[in-house]
Write a protein that holds these residues in place. Structure first.
Motif, PDB file in Angstrom:
ATOM      1  N   GLN A 253      -4.928   6.392  -0.532  1.00  0.00           N
ATOM      2  CA  GLN A 253      -4.334   5.095  -0.209  1.00  0.00           C
ATOM      3  C   GLN A 253      -4.483   4.207  -1.438  1.00  0.00           C
ATOM      4  O   GLN A 253      -5.596   3.873  -1.848  1.00  0.00           O
ATOM      5  CB  GLN A 253      -5.026   4.447   0.992  1.00  0.00           C
ATOM      6  CG  GLN A 253      -4.581   5.030   2.320  1.00  0.00           C
ATOM      7  CD  GLN A 253      -4.995   4.143   3.497  1.00  0.00           C
ATOM      8  OE1 GLN A 253      -5.696   3.161   3.314  1.00  0.00           O
ATOM      9  NE2 GLN A 253      -4.551   4.514   4.671  1.00  0.00           N
ATOM     10  N   LEU A 254      -3.340   3.813  -1.997  1.00  0.00           N
ATOM     11  CA  LEU A 254      -3.327   3.026  -3.225  1.00  0.00           C
ATOM     12  C   LEU A 254      -2.726   1.656  -2.929  1.00  0.00           C
ATOM     13  O   LEU A 254      -1.556   1.547  -2.540  1.00  0.00           O
ATOM     14  CB  LEU A 254      -2.500   3.746  -4.297  1.00  0.00           C
ATOM     15  CG  LEU A 254      -2.330   3.021  -5.629  1.00  0.00           C
ATOM     16  CD1 LEU A 254      -3.685   2.899  -6.340  1.00  0.00           C
ATOM     17  CD2 LEU A 254      -1.321   3.744  -6.510  1.00  0.00           C
TER      18      LEU A 254
ATOM     19  N   THR B  56       0.838  -1.201   0.000  1.00  0.00           N
ATOM     20  CA  THR B  56       0.000   0.000   0.000  1.00  0.00           C
ATOM     21  C   THR B  56       0.873   1.251   0.000  1.00  0.00           C
ATOM     22  O   THR B  56       1.862   1.328   0.746  1.00  0.00           O
ATOM     23  CB  THR B  56      -0.922   0.017   1.236  1.00  0.00           C
ATOM     24  OG1 THR B  56      -1.763  -1.139   1.197  1.00  0.00           O
ATOM     25  CG2 THR B  56      -1.788   1.268   1.257  1.00  0.00           C
ATOM     26  N   LEU B  57       0.489   2.217  -0.823  1.00  0.00           N
ATOM     27  CA  LEU B  57       1.169   3.507  -0.876  1.00  0.00           C
ATOM     28  C   LEU B  57       0.233   4.583  -0.335  1.00  0.00           C
ATOM     29  O   LEU B  57      -0.970   4.577  -0.636  1.00  0.00           O
ATOM     30  CB  LEU B  57       1.570   3.850  -2.313  1.00  0.00           C
ATOM     31  CG  LEU B  57       2.469   2.848  -3.040  1.00  0.00           C
ATOM     32  CD1 LEU B  57       2.743   3.342  -4.463  1.00  0.00           C
ATOM     33  CD2 LEU B  57       3.762   2.624  -2.279  1.00  0.00           C
ATOM     34  N   ARG B  58       0.784   5.487   0.456  1.00  0.00           N
ATOM     35  CA  ARG B  58       0.021   6.631   0.964  1.00  0.00           C
ATOM     36  C   ARG B  58       0.507   7.875   0.226  1.00  0.00           C
ATOM     37  O   ARG B  58       1.673   8.253   0.346  1.00  0.00           O
ATOM     38  CB  ARG B  58       0.194   6.770   2.480  1.00  0.00           C
ATOM     39  CG  ARG B  58      -0.511   5.650   3.228  1.00  0.00           C
ATOM     40  CD  ARG B  58      -0.510   5.850   4.737  1.00  0.00           C
ATOM     41  NE  ARG B  58       0.835   5.655   5.291  1.00  0.00           N
ATOM     42  CZ  ARG B  58       1.524   6.580   5.915  1.00  0.00           C
ATOM     43  NH1 ARG B  58       1.034   7.803   6.027  1.00  0.00           N
ATOM     44  NH2 ARG B  58       2.711   6.310   6.403  1.00  0.00           N
ATOM     45  N   ILE B  59      -0.420   8.517  -0.528  1.00  0.00           N
ATOM     46  CA  ILE B  59      -0.046   9.612  -1.428  1.00  0.00           C
ATOM     47  C   ILE B  59      -0.789  10.883  -1.025  1.00  0.00           C
ATOM     48  O   ILE B  59      -2.004  10.854  -0.764  1.00  0.00           O
ATOM     49  CB  ILE B  59      -0.408   9.250  -2.890  1.00  0.00           C
ATOM     50  CG1 ILE B  59       0.182   7.879  -3.257  1.00  0.00           C
ATOM     51  CG2 ILE B  59       0.051  10.334  -3.852  1.00  0.00           C
ATOM     52  CD1 ILE B  59      -0.378   7.303  -4.542  1.00  0.00           C
ATOM     53  N   THR B  60      -0.067  11.992  -0.944  1.00  0.00           N
ATOM     54  CA  THR B  60      -0.664  13.304  -0.674  1.00  0.00           C
ATOM     55  C   THR B  60      -0.538  14.151  -1.936  1.00  0.00           C
ATOM     56  O   THR B  60       0.554  14.282  -2.511  1.00  0.00           O
ATOM     57  CB  THR B  60       0.042  14.006   0.502  1.00  0.00           C
ATOM     58  OG1 THR B  60      -0.020  13.161   1.647  1.00  0.00           O
ATOM     59  CG2 THR B  60      -0.623  15.336   0.812  1.00  0.00           C
TER      60      THR B  60
ATOM     61  N   ARG C 184       5.445   4.530   1.529  1.00  0.00           N
ATOM     62  CA  ARG C 184       5.046   3.127   1.543  1.00  0.00           C
ATOM     63  C   ARG C 184       4.615   2.755   2.964  1.00  0.00           C
ATOM     64  O   ARG C 184       5.314   3.031   3.927  1.00  0.00           O
ATOM     65  CB  ARG C 184       6.209   2.250   1.098  1.00  0.00           C
ATOM     66  CG  ARG C 184       5.856   0.763   1.066  1.00  0.00           C
ATOM     67  CD  ARG C 184       7.064  -0.040   0.617  1.00  0.00           C
ATOM     68  NE  ARG C 184       6.802  -1.470   0.717  1.00  0.00           N
ATOM     69  CZ  ARG C 184       7.695  -2.416   0.478  1.00  0.00           C
ATOM     70  NH1 ARG C 184       8.936  -2.061   0.105  1.00  0.00           N
ATOM     71  NH2 ARG C 184       7.378  -3.691   0.593  1.00  0.00           N
ATOM     72  N   SER C 185       3.453   2.177   3.118  1.00  0.00           N
ATOM     73  CA  SER C 185       2.946   1.801   4.444  1.00  0.00           C
ATOM     74  C   SER C 185       3.767   0.656   5.012  1.00  0.00           C
ATOM     75  O   SER C 185       4.315  -0.156   4.278  1.00  0.00           O
ATOM     76  CB  SER C 185       1.479   1.369   4.361  1.00  0.00           C
ATOM     77  OG  SER C 185       0.680   2.466   3.952  1.00  0.00           O
TER      78      SER C 185
ATOM     79  N   ALA D 275       2.535  -3.619 -12.562  1.00  0.00           N
ATOM     80  CA  ALA D 275       1.782  -3.491 -11.311  1.00  0.00           C
ATOM     81  C   ALA D 275       0.308  -3.426 -11.645  1.00  0.00           C
ATOM     82  O   ALA D 275      -0.087  -2.886 -12.690  1.00  0.00           O
ATOM     83  CB  ALA D 275       2.202  -2.239 -10.554  1.00  0.00           C
ATOM     84  N   SER D 276      -0.523  -3.972 -10.762  1.00  0.00           N
ATOM     85  CA  SER D 276      -1.975  -3.910 -10.946  1.00  0.00           C
ATOM     86  C   SER D 276      -2.601  -3.303  -9.699  1.00  0.00           C
ATOM     87  O   SER D 276      -2.182  -3.579  -8.570  1.00  0.00           O
ATOM     88  CB  SER D 276      -2.551  -5.311 -11.190  1.00  0.00           C
ATOM     89  OG  SER D 276      -2.280  -6.170 -10.104  1.00  0.00           O
ATOM     90  N   ILE D 277      -3.581  -2.439  -9.928  1.00  0.00           N
ATOM     91  CA  ILE D 277      -4.235  -1.749  -8.817  1.00  0.00           C
ATOM     92  C   ILE D 277      -5.256  -2.678  -8.170  1.00  0.00           C
ATOM     93  O   ILE D 277      -6.129  -3.234  -8.852  1.00  0.00           O
ATOM     94  CB  ILE D 277      -4.900  -0.450  -9.314  1.00  0.00           C
ATOM     95  CG1 ILE D 277      -3.843   0.504  -9.881  1.00  0.00           C
ATOM     96  CG2 ILE D 277      -5.686   0.214  -8.185  1.00  0.00           C
ATOM     97  CD1 ILE D 277      -4.426   1.754 -10.519  1.00  0.00           C
ATOM     98  N   ARG D 278      -5.185  -2.848  -6.823  1.00  0.00           N
ATOM     99  CA  ARG D 278      -6.105  -3.710  -6.091  1.00  0.00           C
ATOM    100  C   ARG D 278      -7.041  -2.921  -5.177  1.00  0.00           C
ATOM    101  O   ARG D 278      -8.019  -3.460  -4.667  1.00  0.00           O
ATOM    102  CB  ARG D 278      -5.304  -4.713  -5.234  1.00  0.00           C
ATOM    103  CG  ARG D 278      -4.451  -5.651  -6.051  1.00  0.00           C
ATOM    104  CD  ARG D 278      -5.296  -6.487  -6.992  1.00  0.00           C
ATOM    105  NE  ARG D 278      -4.517  -7.320  -7.862  1.00  0.00           N
ATOM    106  CZ  ARG D 278      -4.110  -8.563  -7.546  1.00  0.00           C
ATOM    107  NH1 ARG D 278      -4.411  -9.070  -6.360  1.00  0.00           N
ATOM    108  NH2 ARG D 278      -3.415  -9.255  -8.411  1.00  0.00           N
TER     109      ARG D 278
END
Length: 741
Positions: free
Chosen positions: A711-712, A668-672, A740-741, A692-695
């Motif tokens: 949150q990606l 999981t990525l946390r993006i602002t 990155r979480s 990469a595939s988005i889940r």
């Protein structure tokens, strides 16, 4: 020196002769020189205090010249004006008394209310000669008589100490006049209005009490004489403090306290006429005593109206502490009320001097050893033994004097808190007495400012500071020198915990090696191994395995040897060795490394931790969980430091086995980002450019900062691909942060 002081010392010297007079004069000269210029709180010479205490000792208590000399020498030393070399010029018993007084004077109670019993025991422990405690009581009585010269804070502290420490000690020693005077002084300052009220009531009714006594005994004299009963009559009035206590406990006014005034019949059976029992035989012993008490009781209740609800029959059934007496409250025709106590001389002796003395049955807490010492000291005081001459030529201690209780010592923390320990206790015992955590990490201490080891034996009066170390832990050797039950229990408990901890390490180590060796050990084989290494319990066996006292490779060889002996088939042994050695052949170190198969991250032996979601190529470690097998964490995981430090024995070395295949790792990525309508499309577009595939995608708006928090969740094949995705997202114009979480 003022004229009063000269007159006082002349009066003291006048009661002594010869060597006793010279001894007292010599000690007084030492004090006069040492205390020159020293003043009390009101500006008067401090020497006056020493003279007053000496006068109480000599005139009011009747102690010998050596005690008077001890008072002067103690006061001289307490102000630093007299050294040991001067004290050595006096006899040993005087030096002993002065030493005890010096120790007691050095006590500075931190919290008298909480530690009253310990402080009383400490005072007694310093009183190797009972005269020490008597002199200290004389000192405190003098302080109370002049309590108004002290500032309020000091006065309050001294009054509280007197109430909780010195009044009970005076009572236990039978110094009732001294006790009562200190009580009334305390009461006068603590509750001035109540004190004045009760004193005024007592003064107003004094003539009535004298009249009641005369009227009460008058009609009974003839009957008692005719019955041949020999007795002594005692009348007593409660002190103002005692009356006030009863008023508080019973929640009544002055008139509601019925035993303010009491009359006591003390019967002497040996001087009474014989008494016959129901069968006509003469009564003896206890039967005679009880019969005489009931006979007097019948005369009293025949003449006066009795309150049967207040009858206390401790003849038929004595109190648990042995107290025997008959108590009844009666009133005459005028309505005057008084308490009548009836007992024999033996009963009175037991009540006054034995373990059932007045101070005991009033409910004051007591220690059996302390009671015994107090009783011995009190008997000596009443029999005049404490008044024997302390001869200047006497170089040894009086063997007749009782020794104070020696089962306990009393030591202080650096902040002045008093602790009670068993005699022989060490610095380590003291540490465990404070707190078990402090004891477990105790590496040494300071006793009276001097560095010592944990084995250092402590003595009463020591000030102890504990030194700790994070690397210090309990060992079996500690049990050989600690003496307190608490310390021994906690050490055994911690040693047991350490053994269980090591056993868990050993068991997990064996399980890991067996997994790598693709083998299992049966319960029968484990039992044979324990027998071979001479272990009685599995816990101790696994603990030594975890501590590396048992070589894991030697254990494996022992199992192979047992199987060869059991099957008799060398070929099978060779096959087992090949299976076991498939991974172990690399090195001894590789036996303890879990190989991660990137193609099967959902294997039974391990799984990826949800808190940090590792991907292929990350620096990782394994953690053996209680139920979920081995969980793989990133080295940068927020929980990594805590797990590695707190549970090092559960940390598993791991390594990736091959190259990545497919997109099997979720993270999981946390993006602002800034508020831009196209930002979501830009981010998803960049992500799809890579492997990469988005889940999952979650967007929240922060209106206060004017940003989006995204949150990606994506699936990638390795950390290399993940790095490309993160770099691409960061290149989007509206993105301000990617984590990155």
């Amino acid at each position: 020196m003022n004229e009063n002081a000269v007159h006082d010392i002349d009066g003291l010297l006048a009661i002594y002769e010869g060597e006793e007079r010279n001894l007292t004069a010599q000690a007084y000269d030492v004090a006069r020189t040492a205390l020159d210029g020293v003043q009390r709180s009101d500006g008067t010479p401090f020497l006056g205090h020493a003279l007053n205490v000496a006068a109480i000792s000599a005139f009011e208590i009747g102690l010998p010249a050596g005690c008077t000399a001890s008072v002067f020498l103690h006061e001289a030393m307490s102000c630093g004006g007299c050294g040991q070399e001067v004290l050595n010029q006096f006899p040993q018993d005087i030096r002993t008394i002065v030493k005890g007084l010096n120790h007691i004077s050095a006590i500075r109670p931190k919290d008298t209310r909480l530690e009253a019993e310990n402080y009383k025991n400490l005072i007694v422990s310093y009183s190797s000669d009972p005269r020490i405690i008597v002199l200290k009581l004389a000192d405190r009585l003098e302080v109370m008589r002049n309590i108004d010269i002290f500032p309020k804070s000091a006065r309050d502290n001294k009054m509280l100490e007197t109430l909780l420490l010195y009044i009970p000690l005076a009572h236990q020693l039978g110094l009732y006049n001294m006790k009562s005077e200190m009580e009334d002084i305390y009461f006068r300052y603590a509750e001035p209005q109540q004190y004045r009220s009760i004193r005024n009531h007592l003064s107003a009714t004094e003539k009535d009490r004298r009249k009641i006594t005369e009227l009460f005994i008058g009609p009974l004299k003839e009957k008692l004489a005719a019955a041949g009963i020999s007795y002594q009559l005692k009348a007593r009035t409660k002190t103002a403090f005692s009356i006030w206590n009863k008023m508080q406990k019973q929640n009544v006014g002055f008139s509601g306290v019925f035993d303010i005034f009491a009359i006591r019949f003390i019967i002497d059976p040996e001087k009474c006429e014989p008494v016959s029992g129901p069968d006509g035989s003469l009564l003896e012993g206890l039967e005679l005593e009880r019969a005489l008490c009931w006979k007097v009781f019948s005369f009293v209740t025949e003449k006066y109206r009795s309150d049967t609800s207040r009858l206390r029959d401790w003849l038929s059934k004595p109190k648990p502490n042995g107290y025997e007496s008959l108590h009844i409250t009666v009133s005459n025709e005028e309505g005057a009320v008084l308490e009548v106590q009836i007992r024999t001389r033996r009963m009175d002796e037991t009540a006054e001097k034995g373990l059932a003395s007045h101070w005991s049955y009033k409910g004051i807490r007591s220690d059996e050893k302390l009671v015994s010492w107090m009783s011995a000291a009190r008997a000596m005081l009443e029999n005049g033994a404490l008044g024997q001459t302390l001869s200047p030529q006497d170089s040894g201690e009086d063997e007749e004097l009782p020794a104070p209780p020696a089962d306990d010592i009393f030591v202080f923390t650096p902040t002045g808190e008093l602790r009670r320990l068993r005699t022989g206790s060490t610095v380590l015992d003291f540490a465990f007495n404070i707190h078990s955590g402090l004891g477990c990490h105790c590496s040494g201490g300071k006793v009276n400012g001097k560095g010592v080891s944990i084995r250092e034996e402590l003595h009463t009066g020591d000030v102890v500071e504990i030194i700790t170390s994070k690397n210090q832990h309990p060992s079996q050797a500690w049990l050989s020198f600690v003496v307190t039950g608490k310390a021994r229990t906690k050490i055994r408990q911690k040693l047991g915990e350490e053994e269980f901890k090591k056993a868990a390490e050993g068991k997990e180590l064996l399980e890991r090696r067996l997994r790598n060796w693709k083998m299992e050990i049966s319960d029968q084989e484990l039992g044979e191994l324990m027998k071979k290494w001479q272990y009685r319990t599995k816990n101790s066996f696994f603990a030594d395995l975890g501590s590396e006292k048992i070589d894991i490779i030697a254990l494996r060889d022992a199992v192979l040897a047992m199987r060869e002996a059991r099957t008799g088939t060398p070929r099978e042994q060779a096959e087992e060795k090949r299976d076991w050695g498939s991974t172990a052949s690399q090195s001894a170190e590789s036996d303890d490394i879990l190989i991660l198969n990137a193609h099967d991250v959902k294997g039974l032996d391990y799984c990826m931790a949800r808190c940090c979601k590792p991907v292929f190529g990350d620096e990782v470690f394994g953690f053996v969980s209680v139920r979920g097998g081995v969980k793989i964490h990133r080295m940068s995981c927020p929980n990594a430091a805590r797990l590695i430090e707190k549970y090092p024995y559960r940390v598993q070395k791991v390594a990736w086995s091959d190259t990545p295949s497919g997109t099997g790792f979720q993270t999981t990525l946390r993006i602002t980002t800034l508020h831009e309508n196209s930002v979501i499309t830009d981010i998803t577009g960049v992500t799809e450019q890579f492997k990469a595939s988005i889940r999952g995608l979650n967007v929240s708006e922060n209106q206060r900062s004017g940003t989006y928090e995204i949150q990606l969740t994506i699936s990638v094949s390795s950390n290399l691909e993940l790095g490309k995705v993160i770099a691409g997202i960061r290149s989007v114009r509206s993105v301000t942060r990617v984590l990155r979480s």
